[in-house]
Write a protein that holds these residues in place. Sequence first.
Motif, mmCIF file in Angstrom:
data_model
loop_
_atom_site.group_PDB
_atom_site.id
_atom_site.type_symbol
_atom_site.label_atom_id
_atom_site.label_comp_id
_atom_site.label_asym_id
_atom_site.label_seq_id
_atom_site.Cartn_x
_atom_site.Cartn_y
_atom_site.Cartn_z
ATOM 1 N N ALA A 68 0.818 -1.215 0.000
ATOM 2 C CA ALA A 68 0.000 0.000 0.000
ATOM 3 C C ALA A 68 0.849 1.261 0.000
ATOM 4 N N SER A 69 1.919 1.281 0.765
ATOM 5 C CA SER A 69 2.736 2.493 0.819
ATOM 6 C C SER A 69 3.429 2.758 -0.513
ATOM 7 N N THR A 70 3.937 1.708 -1.172
ATOM 8 C CA THR A 70 4.578 1.885 -2.467
ATOM 9 C C THR A 70 3.568 2.397 -3.489
ATOM 10 N N LEU A 71 2.369 1.866 -3.457
ATOM 11 C CA LEU A 71 1.325 2.290 -4.382
ATOM 12 C C LEU A 71 0.938 3.755 -4.156
ATOM 13 N N LEU A 72 0.736 4.130 -2.898
ATOM 14 C CA LEU A 72 0.336 5.509 -2.606
ATOM 15 C C LEU A 72 1.449 6.508 -2.927
ATOM 16 N N TRP A 73 2.696 6.166 -2.606
ATOM 17 C CA TRP A 73 3.814 7.054 -2.962
ATOM 18 C C TRP A 73 3.915 7.192 -4.470
ATOM 19 N N GLY A 74 3.709 6.111 -5.194
ATOM 20 C CA GLY A 74 3.753 6.161 -6.652
ATOM 21 C C GLY A 74 2.674 7.054 -7.229
ATOM 22 N N VAL A 75 1.467 6.972 -6.672
ATOM 23 C CA VAL A 75 0.373 7.833 -7.124
ATOM 24 C C VAL A 75 0.676 9.291 -6.802
ATOM 25 N N LEU A 76 1.219 9.554 -5.621
ATOM 26 C CA LEU A 76 1.555 10.924 -5.232
ATOM 27 C C LEU A 76 2.614 11.513 -6.162
ATOM 28 N N PHE A 77 3.701 10.779 -6.390
ATOM 29 C CA PHE A 77 4.760 11.288 -7.248
ATOM 30 C C PHE A 77 4.296 11.390 -8.700
ATOM 31 N N GLY A 78 3.439 10.484 -9.134
ATOM 32 C CA GLY A 78 2.885 10.588 -10.479
ATOM 33 C C GLY A 78 2.018 11.821 -10.654
ATOM 34 N N SER A 79 1.241 12.158 -9.634
ATOM 35 C CA SER A 79 0.392 13.352 -9.693
ATOM 36 C C SER A 79 1.227 14.630 -9.697
ATOM 37 N N ILE A 80 2.231 14.676 -8.847
ATOM 38 C CA ILE A 80 3.126 15.837 -8.825
ATOM 39 C C ILE A 80 3.878 15.932 -10.147
ATOM 40 N N GLY A 81 4.288 14.786 -10.676
ATOM 41 C CA GLY A 81 4.971 14.767 -11.963
ATOM 42 C C GLY A 81 4.088 15.277 -13.087
#
Length: 94
Positions: free
Chosen positions: A30-43
């Motif tokens: 879950a943490s890897t998925l949420l961090w990935g979504v966060l960085f993808g959104s900022i990106g």
Amino acid sequence: MPASAGSAWQSALEYDPAIRANAAEVALNASTLLWGVLFGSIGFGFFVYGRKQRAIVPLVCGLALMVFPYFVSGTVLLVVVGVALMAIPWFVRV
């Protein structure tokens, strides 16, 4: 189905190497998925900003922020690389 047949079926699935995944191979939690979504959104925000302003550094960093979570499996490494990619446009002004 008797209780013993159910437990035998469960233990067969549990120990079958074709079904059971190695923890080192599958590091999606879950943490890897949420961090990935966060960085993808900022990106995506960096990418849109770089495209509208015709600035290459935010554009490239935004693209990298959207793509790199697919290739990084560890949560700590994901956060370190993501923060570094987010900091690059602040320090590199072209």
